[in-house]
Design a protein around this motif. Sequence first.
Motif, PDB file in Angstrom:
ATOM      1  N   LYS A 239       0.842  -1.213   0.000  1.00 41.39           N
ATOM      2  CA  LYS A 239       0.000   0.000   0.000  1.00 41.39           C
ATOM      3  C   LYS A 239       0.871   1.255   0.000  1.00 41.39           C
ATOM      4  N   ASP A 240       1.943   1.226   0.811  1.00 36.41           N
ATOM      5  CA  ASP A 240       2.839   2.394   0.872  1.00 36.41           C
ATOM      6  C   ASP A 240       3.535   2.591  -0.471  1.00 36.41           C
ATOM      7  N   LEU A 241       3.899   1.486  -1.073  1.00 40.81           N
ATOM      8  CA  LEU A 241       4.566   1.570  -2.378  1.00 40.81           C
ATOM      9  C   LEU A 241       3.624   2.169  -3.430  1.00 40.81           C
ATOM     10  N   LEU A 242       2.359   1.715  -3.402  1.00 40.45           N
ATOM     11  CA  LEU A 242       1.395   2.262  -4.366  1.00 40.45           C
ATOM     12  C   LEU A 242       1.202   3.764  -4.148  1.00 40.45           C
ATOM     13  N   ARG A 243       1.205   4.161  -2.874  1.00 44.34           N
ATOM     14  CA  ARG A 243       1.072   5.600  -2.580  1.00 44.34           C
ATOM     15  C   ARG A 243       2.288   6.354  -3.123  1.00 44.34           C
ATOM     16  N   ALA A 244       3.468   5.758  -2.928  1.00 44.76           N
ATOM     17  CA  ALA A 244       4.700   6.412  -3.406  1.00 44.76           C
ATOM     18  C   ALA A 244       4.675   6.546  -4.937  1.00 44.76           C
ATOM     19  N   LEU A 245       4.091   5.548  -5.591  1.00 46.12           N
ATOM     20  CA  LEU A 245       4.068   5.586  -7.064  1.00 46.12           C
ATOM     21  C   LEU A 245       3.161   6.686  -7.615  1.00 46.12           C
ATOM     22  N   VAL A 246       2.192   7.138  -6.803  1.00 47.30           N
ATOM     23  CA  VAL A 246       1.368   8.261  -7.287  1.00 47.30           C
ATOM     24  C   VAL A 246       1.853   9.598  -6.704  1.00 47.30           C
ATOM     25  N   SER A 247       2.956   9.557  -5.945  1.00 44.58           N
ATOM     26  CA  SER A 247       3.500  10.804  -5.378  1.00 44.58           C
ATOM     27  C   SER A 247       4.510  11.418  -6.363  1.00 44.58           C
ATOM     28  N   GLN A 248       5.202  12.464  -5.905  1.00 41.30           N
ATOM     29  CA  GLN A 248       6.206  13.123  -6.762  1.00 41.30           C
ATOM     30  C   GLN A 248       7.535  12.361  -6.773  1.00 41.30           C
ATOM     31  N   ALA A 249       7.687  11.361  -5.890  1.00 39.52           N
ATOM     32  CA  ALA A 249       8.993  10.673  -5.748  1.00 39.52           C
ATOM     33  C   ALA A 249       9.421  10.030  -7.072  1.00 39.52           C
ATOM     34  N   SER A 250      10.729   9.980  -7.284  1.00 39.55           N
ATOM     35  CA  SER A 250      11.215   9.353  -8.519  1.00 39.55           C
ATOM     36  C   SER A 250      11.256   7.835  -8.331  1.00 39.55           C
ATOM     37  N   LEU A 251      11.295   7.116  -9.449  1.00 39.97           N
ATOM     38  CA  LEU A 251      11.306   5.647  -9.365  1.00 39.97           C
ATOM     39  C   LEU A 251      12.567   5.156  -8.648  1.00 39.97           C
ATOM     40  N   LYS A 252      13.656   5.864  -8.877  1.00 38.19           N
ATOM     41  CA  LYS A 252      14.912   5.454  -8.242  1.00 38.19           C
ATOM     42  C   LYS A 252      14.816   5.595  -6.713  1.00 38.19           C
ATOM     43  N   ASP A 253      14.209   6.698  -6.260  1.00 40.21           N
ATOM     44  CA  ASP A 253      14.041   6.888  -4.813  1.00 40.21           C
ATOM     45  C   ASP A 253      13.137   5.796  -4.220  1.00 40.21           C
ATOM     46  N   ILE A 254      12.083   5.490  -4.957  1.00 38.59           N
ATOM     47  CA  ILE A 254      11.137   4.470  -4.458  1.00 38.59           C
ATOM     48  C   ILE A 254      11.840   3.113  -4.399  1.00 38.59           C
ATOM     49  N   TYR A 255      12.614   2.855  -5.426  1.00 38.23           N
ATOM     50  CA  TYR A 255      13.385   1.604  -5.520  1.00 38.23           C
ATOM     51  C   TYR A 255      14.321   1.474  -4.314  1.00 38.23           C
ATOM     52  N   ASN A 256      14.989   2.560  -3.965  1.00 40.74           N
ATOM     53  CA  ASN A 256      15.912   2.520  -2.818  1.00 40.74           C
ATOM     54  C   ASN A 256      15.149   2.440  -1.501  1.00 40.74           C
ATOM     55  N   ARG A 257      14.080   3.252  -1.406  1.00 34.79           N
ATOM     56  CA  ARG A 257      13.345   3.307  -0.140  1.00 34.79           C
ATOM     57  C   ARG A 257      12.731   1.948   0.221  1.00 34.79           C
ATOM     58  N   PHE A 258      12.193   1.256  -0.784  1.00 34.76           N
ATOM     59  CA  PHE A 258      11.534  -0.035  -0.494  1.00 34.76           C
ATOM     60  C   PHE A 258      12.476  -1.226  -0.714  1.00 34.76           C
ATOM     61  N   GLU A 259      13.716  -0.921  -0.963  1.00 39.15           N
ATOM     62  CA  GLU A 259      14.754  -1.949  -1.135  1.00 39.15           C
ATOM     63  C   GLU A 259      14.365  -2.995  -2.181  1.00 39.15           C
ATOM     64  N   ILE A 260      13.925  -2.462  -3.343  1.00 36.48           N
ATOM     65  CA  ILE A 260      13.541  -3.367  -4.432  1.00 36.48           C
ATOM     66  C   ILE A 260      14.809  -3.735  -5.208  1.00 36.48           C
ATOM     67  N   ASN A 261      15.903  -3.905  -4.532  1.00 42.63           N
ATOM     68  CA  ASN A 261      17.156  -4.088  -5.271  1.00 42.63           C
ATOM     69  C   ASN A 261      17.515  -5.561  -5.382  1.00 42.63           C
ATOM     70  N   GLU A 262      18.630  -5.766  -5.997  1.00 42.45           N
ATOM     71  CA  GLU A 262      19.223  -7.099  -6.042  1.00 42.45           C
ATOM     72  C   GLU A 262      18.306  -8.163  -6.633  1.00 42.45           C
ATOM     73  N   MET A 263      18.346  -8.278  -7.950  1.00 39.03           N
ATOM     74  CA  MET A 263      17.641  -9.390  -8.572  1.00 39.03           C
ATOM     75  C   MET A 263      18.530 -10.635  -8.593  1.00 39.03           C
ATOM     76  N   SER A 264      19.753 -10.494  -8.091  1.00 40.09           N
ATOM     77  CA  SER A 264      20.698 -11.596  -8.260  1.00 40.09           C
ATOM     78  C   SER A 264      20.246 -12.873  -7.538  1.00 40.09           C
ATOM     79  N   PHE A 265      19.398 -12.699  -6.480  1.00 46.87           N
ATOM     80  CA  PHE A 265      18.923 -13.901  -5.780  1.00 46.87           C
ATOM     81  C   PHE A 265      17.982 -14.709  -6.681  1.00 46.87           C
ATOM     82  N   TYR A 266      17.501 -14.032  -7.705  1.00 46.39           N
ATOM     83  CA  TYR A 266      16.428 -14.586  -8.514  1.00 46.39           C
ATOM     84  C   TYR A 266      17.014 -15.166  -9.795  1.00 46.39           C
TER      85      TYR A 266
END
Length: 378
Positions: free
Chosen positions: A346-373
């Motif tokens: 829910k917080d992520l969806l809110r961030a996606l409709v805010s002014q935040a950039s995708l990179k900031d959202i990516y860092n804030r929600f730790e959507i990083n590291e696909m290497s495990f996948y």
Amino acid sequence: MYNISTLKNTLNQCTGCGICAVICPNKCIDLQLNSESFLIPFVNEHECTHCGLCVKVCYRVFDINNSTEGKGLENCKVYSAIHRDESELKSVSSGGVASELSKYCYKQNYNVIGAIMNPEDDYAKHIVANCEEDLEKMKSSKYVQSYIIDAFSKIDSNKKTLIIGLPCQIYGIRKYIYQVGIEKNFILVDLFCRGTTPINLFLKYKEYLKSEYGLGEFVKLNFRSKRIGWHKFSVVIQDKDGKEYSKTVYDDIFFSFYLKNTCFKESCYECEFRHNRVFADIRLGDFWGTKYYSHDEGVSLVSIYSEKGLEIWQKISKEFIFEENDPCELKKSQRFNKFPIPDYRKDLLRALVSQASLKDIYNRFEINEMSFYKEKDR
Ligand SMILES: Cc1cc2nc3c(=O)[nH]c(=O)nc-3n(C[C@H](O)[C@H](O)[C@H](O)COP(=O)(O)OP(=O)(O)OC[C@H]3O[C@@H](n4cnc5c(N)ncnc54)[C@H](O)[C@@H]3O)c2cc1C
């Protein structure tokens, strides 16, 4: 019994297929973006006559435990298929069955309905093919929700029709054509589907590519290029000045959000069609898993659920190198489990409709590291 008011209370289970709007005799339902940027129906209650047709085609009243409708997922014939024509195979997501079906039906004078996405747009839409160029545009998976109402409203229902879409769309369409008595003219094909994301994820992705990579207006967009291979497919985007962005699925920021199931439509997490019931004549996907792992040019998974489906597959199968598989191979090739909803969704969806950039959202929600996948986990 459900009515229009009880439907309103189950909106989180809405798939956004839009068939309620198509069937509404008073045209008082329209699909619009909600506050999370998903398409959902809005009803003009002053015009509503409570005829109940919208309820009859709605997934929200589908009760898997008390329903015998549709076919069990493994109640089918399963084929692997690789298109014989190399250049055709390169231009499609998997083995090319969707596009061969579309071509065949178009030549037989069917209405052919599939999803296209213009590079400058923020969403996909279904169209009725008017020319061979339209069939080209339908090729390849677009990982955003597709708007289907306009195309579906335009078809001549007395004409034979092929529709390819996501399982939730095909469910609504199956209900509709049954309800209005035109089922015999239709061939319905759906896709194994992981889920769909909000429109704002793609919007922010575009802004990100423009600011981080200096891309201008997009003129080409392919989510499923095979330039490196099918297993490790690439997103390839070109702008009007010929500048190109190309990253594999494991390095691309959009797919980091997608493959980690971060912000699907709520109904996608427990989708009954992913792991349980099929309403299409044919379901298509990628034959992931170990059996065809050594093939990197693309292999379609073709699962057939009706006589009609089998008949049309037999018409086009000569174009493919194919083999019949045991239905248990389905479970080895796909993810059928329900996906847990991330706590932060829910917080992520809110961030996606805010002014935040995708990179900031990516860092804030730790959507990083696909290497495990790893590819084999898919
Ligand atoms: C959102 C999405 C999720 C998917 N998830 C999985 C998965 O988890 N596992 C799996 O094996 N396969 C999945 N697929 C299906 C797979 O990517 C291929 O589309 C399928 O195997 C058909 O490929 P093809 O080579 O036969 O033909 P292609 O020519 O590549 O087929 C493209 C067809 O898909 C339709 N299509 C494309 N985008 C959309 C869209 N947004 N909405 C509705 N229809 C669309 C087009 O109308 C066209 O007919 C998914 C596809 C999409 C769009």
